[in-house]
Enzyme design. Structure first.
Site, PDB file in Angstrom:
ATOM      1  N   LYS A   1      18.125  23.844  38.168  1.00  0.00           N
ATOM      2  CA  LYS A   1      18.461  24.970  39.045  1.00  0.00           C
ATOM      3  C   LYS A   1      19.305  25.991  38.279  1.00  0.00           C
ATOM      4  CE  LYS A   1      20.825  26.004  43.350  1.00  0.00           C
ATOM      5  NZ  LYS A   1      21.546  25.497  44.514  1.00  0.00           N
TER       6      LYS A   1
ATOM      7  N   GLU B   1      22.987  17.927  29.902  1.00  0.00           N
ATOM      8  CA  GLU B   1      21.983  16.895  29.619  1.00  0.00           C
ATOM      9  C   GLU B   1      20.599  17.525  29.469  1.00  0.00           C
ATOM     10  OE1 GLU B   1      24.233  16.873  31.974  1.00  0.00           O
ATOM     11  OE2 GLU B   1      25.193  14.906  32.133  1.00  0.00           O
TER      12      GLU B   1
ATOM     13  N   GLY C   1      20.386  21.299  44.872  1.00  0.00           N
ATOM     14  CA  GLY C   1      19.662  20.479  43.894  1.00  0.00           C
ATOM     15  C   GLY C   1      19.091  19.208  44.509  1.00  0.00           C
ATOM     16  N   ARG C   2      19.908  18.514  45.298  1.00  0.00           N
ATOM     17  CA  ARG C   2      19.463  17.229  45.851  1.00  0.00           C
ATOM     18  C   ARG C   2      18.499  17.392  47.017  1.00  0.00           C
ATOM     19  NH1 ARG C   2      24.740  18.271  46.251  1.00  0.00           N
ATOM     20  NH2 ARG C   2      25.734  18.478  48.286  1.00  0.00           N
TER      21      ARG C   2
ATOM     22  N   GLU D   1      26.419  12.525  47.204  1.00  0.00           N
ATOM     23  CA  GLU D   1      26.835  13.837  46.703  1.00  0.00           C
ATOM     24  C   GLU D   1      27.047  14.794  47.881  1.00  0.00           C
ATOM     25  OE1 GLU D   1      25.736  15.555  42.556  1.00  0.00           O
ATOM     26  OE2 GLU D   1      24.404  16.582  43.940  1.00  0.00           O
TER      27      GLU D   1
ATOM     28  N   HIS E   1      16.509 -12.270  46.165  1.00  0.00           N
ATOM     29  CA  HIS E   1      16.799 -13.258  45.121  1.00  0.00           C
ATOM     30  C   HIS E   1      17.923 -12.797  44.211  1.00  0.00           C
ATOM     31  CE1 HIS E   1      13.431 -15.888  46.143  1.00  0.00           C
ATOM     32  NE2 HIS E   1      12.846 -14.763  46.524  1.00  0.00           N
TER      33      HIS E   1
ATOM     34  N   LYS F   1      32.404  17.292  34.089  1.00  0.00           N
ATOM     35  CA  LYS F   1      31.545  18.128  33.226  1.00  0.00           C
ATOM     36  C   LYS F   1      32.403  18.985  32.303  1.00  0.00           C
ATOM     37  CE  LYS F   1      27.804  19.100  36.524  1.00  0.00           C
ATOM     38  NZ  LYS F   1      27.161  20.145  37.306  1.00  0.00           N
TER      39      LYS F   1
HETATM   40  O1  F6P Z   1      25.986  17.055  38.506  1.00  0.00           O
HETATM   41  C1  F6P Z   1      25.622  17.462  39.749  1.00  0.00           C
HETATM   42  C2  F6P Z   1      24.505  18.461  39.793  1.00  0.00           C
HETATM   43  O2  F6P Z   1      25.038  19.731  39.914  1.00  0.00           O
HETATM   44  C3  F6P Z   1      23.573  18.119  40.938  1.00  0.00           C
HETATM   45  O3  F6P Z   1      24.010  18.602  42.135  1.00  0.00           O
HETATM   46  C4  F6P Z   1      22.297  18.670  40.454  1.00  0.00           C
HETATM   47  O4  F6P Z   1      21.201  18.149  41.164  1.00  0.00           O
HETATM   48  C5  F6P Z   1      22.324  18.284  39.006  1.00  0.00           C
HETATM   49  O5  F6P Z   1      23.677  18.449  38.628  1.00  0.00           O
HETATM   50  C6  F6P Z   1      21.413  19.046  38.102  1.00  0.00           C
HETATM   51  O6  F6P Z   1      21.673  20.401  38.150  1.00  0.00           O
HETATM   52  P1  F6P Z   1      20.626  21.460  37.586  1.00  0.00           P
HETATM   53  O7  F6P Z   1      19.390  21.358  38.400  1.00  0.00           O
HETATM   54  O8  F6P Z   1      21.306  22.791  37.759  1.00  0.00           O
HETATM   55  O9  F6P Z   1      20.380  21.136  36.151  1.00  0.00           O
END
Ligand code: F6P
Length: 545
Positions: free
Chosen positions: A206, A212, A266-267, A352, A383, A511
């Site tokens: 987003k 990452e 995002g979620r 979240e 199990h 972060k």
């Molecule tokens: O770390 C939390 C977050 O901001 C989430 O809410 C989001 O889904 C994820 O990081 C990834 O964010 P992006 O889609 O901006 O890379």
């Protein structure tokens, strides 16, 4: 809202809970063997059986009164109408617009967003069909056989969950790989398996700033350049983001870019172009059926009276368990291996969203908000950790999810899965009391001393609350309905708790610290770091040399 605990509705529930805490599900079923009739609902082909929750019809009435006192209906309407209910970010919350299959316009700041939503879906369809037909192909002219989604959190979990859930519907010519983690393992493992000339990377973020994702995307891009040349990434990379400047900087060509909007969290974004990789894996028709399922649940949520409204009932039962029965967590137990990532998906969605400690007004809450959400597919879970659920001291509520018709060709195996699912729901509810345990042991021929010694170890207290959600079969529409069910449950709970379900400030501090520490990890010996970290960094330096 911070005074919710002072309302007569909350106090009535507290008083009712004092009575209910003393009652066992055995007793409740004995008093009313027809609990299933009064405490289950079937809507949209989802059977929602909450007869094994520690409630009576009175509890439901009291919970609905609480929802009304919190003006839940107005808050639901506010979300659907594009009001900026994400108050700390000043944003509307409109994942429902992404799956709006009606002609109803949806306004944000006076502008109907539906034309853009539909245009993006059209662009996705064109792209997906182009990849599937070979019209859209790699730099050397070869068709794509592999898609690598690079994203994390909401730009990964929904994609993984949905493509696993809908694996029976996947396009057999496309393999989907998902890379999220920062440590490089998933990326390296994936790159080992794929042919660069036949691989399409979808960078999904987003913000297009997430460490990452941008790290994995940068390394993947270089890998493509090294193997296919400088001109190749333009054909081998697509992107989904709100950040067009960053997509420019990454040299994503316009035809490979898919937009999303700041009113999609995002979620909550798997319904948007974030679902591009899902659509590439299962086809656009199936993806749109998932949207249809979500839309049907939206209509149900928006219009059904609270006593029939699945997300409302689910949210309220969660509040009852958490705030009035003191449940610490919710275990989600799908009896279909295809749903094996559904609990992980719900972890982000619920924790979240509602893992918050202050009200909308910024005052500390005086009650528990979201508990821990976790789970694994049954019967693997049986199990592994069911021992704790049956006899341990943790207080855990349970959601069982199961299709009647299995996702494998072996229906007799799904019959066994269902037998296990129902057996567990019964065992958790009713347990096995002293007399039953004793009778069992005596029948096995044990002497009195041995019976007395073993009885406490074999007792199953029961009274563990659970809901069984049963559906005919797992397909795209059903999945859409299930996801939207849990999404709306989250809204319901946030309204009762008076918190903002749509921001996530709690993830920012870590972060920020990670970015400032990155140079120190590059060069642990030389960096000037906080003294509280020098011990750890000392070992990094020592074991790296
Ligand atoms: O770390 C939390 C977050 O901001 C989430 O809410 C989001 O889904 C994820 O990081 C990834 O964010 P992006 O889609 O901006 O890379």
């Amino acid at each position: 809202m911070s005074l919710i605990t002072q309302t007569p509705e909350w106090k009535a529930l507290e008083q009712h809970a004092r009575v209910m805490r003393e009652r066992h599900l055995r007793e409740l079923f004995a008093a009313d063997p027809k609990r299933f009739e009064s405490l289950s609902r079937c809507e949209l082909n989802l059977l929602f059986d909450f007869s094994r929750q520690r409630v009576t019809t009175e509890t439901i009435q009291l919970l609905i009164a609480l929802a009304e006192a919190c003006d839940l209906r107005a808050r639901i309407d506010a979300m659907f109408n594009g009001e900026k209910i994400n108050s700390t970010e000043g944003r509307a919350v409109l994942h429902t617009a992404l799956r709006n299959r009606s002609d109803r316009p949806v306004f944000v700041d006076g502008k109907d967003v539906m034309p853009e939503v539909k245009a993006t879906l059209e662009k996705m369809r064109n792209f997906v069909e182009g990849v599937h037909s070979g019209r859209i192909h790699g730099h050397t002219g070869k068709t794509f056989t592999d898609v690598v989604n690079i994203g994390i959190g909401g730009s990964d979990l929904g994609i993984v969950m949905a493509t696993e859930a809908l694996a029976n519907y996947r396009n057999r010519n496309i393999r989907l790989h998902c890379v999220s983690n920062i440590d490089g393992v998933q990326l390296a493992d994936t790159l080992e398996k794929i042919d660069p000339a036949r691989t399409l990377f979808v960078v999904c973020s987003k913000t297009f700033t997430t460490l990452e994702t941008m790290t994995n995307a940068r390394i993947a891009r270089q890998w493509v350049v090294d193997r296919l040349g400088d001109g190749a990434p333009a054909r081998h990379f697509a992107a989904v983001s709100t950040n067009s400047a960053a997509m420019d900087a990454f040299l994503i060509p316009p035809q490979n870019r898919f937009t999303m909007w700041d009113w999609v969290g995002g979620r909550y974004s798997v319904w948007s172009a974030v679902g591009l990789s899902v659509a590439l894996a299962i086809g656009m028709d199936q993806f749109e059926l998932m949207l249809q399922g979500g839309y049907e649940m939206d209509e149900h949520f928006r219009t059904a009276p609270f006593h029939k409204n699945l997300p409302v009932l689910m949210g309220l039962l969660g509040v009852w368990n958490r705030n009035f029965l003191g449940m610490d967590s919710l275990a989600v137990l799908p009896y279909d291996q295809r749903l094996h990532r559904f609990p992980a998906y719900l972890q982000q969605l619920e924790m979240e969203s509602n893992g918050k400690g202050v009200t909308l007004e910024g005052t500390p809450v005086e009650y528990d908000t979201c508990g821990v959400i976790w789970g694994e597919p049954g019967s693997n879970a049986q199990h592994s950790f069911f021992q704790l659920l049956h006899q341990g001291t943790a207080r855990v509520a349970l959601d069982f999810l199961a299709p009647v018709n299995g996702s494998s060709p072996y229906q007799e195996q799904q019959n066994l899965a269902l037998a296990n699912c129902f057996a567990q729901a019964q065992a958790f509810a009713f347990g096995q009391d002293t007399d039953e345990v004793r009778a069992d042991l005596v029948e096995k021929g044990l002497d009195e001393a041995e019976v007395a010694r073993l009885t406490p170890h074999k007792l199953h207290p029961g009274n563990r609350p659970s809901t069984v959600i049963l559906f005919p079969r797992l397909g795209p529409k059903t999945l859409g309905r299930l996801i939207a069910l849990y999404e709306h449950k989250v809204l319901v709970q946030s309204v009762i708790w008076g918190i903002n379900a749509f921001d996530q400030w709690g993830v920012e501090l870590g972060k920020k610290l990670a970015s400032s520490l990155a140079p120190a990890l590059e060069n642990p010996g030389s960096a000037d770091v906080d003294v509280t970290l020098s011990g750890l960094l000392g070992f990094v330096a020592k074991w790296r040399s």
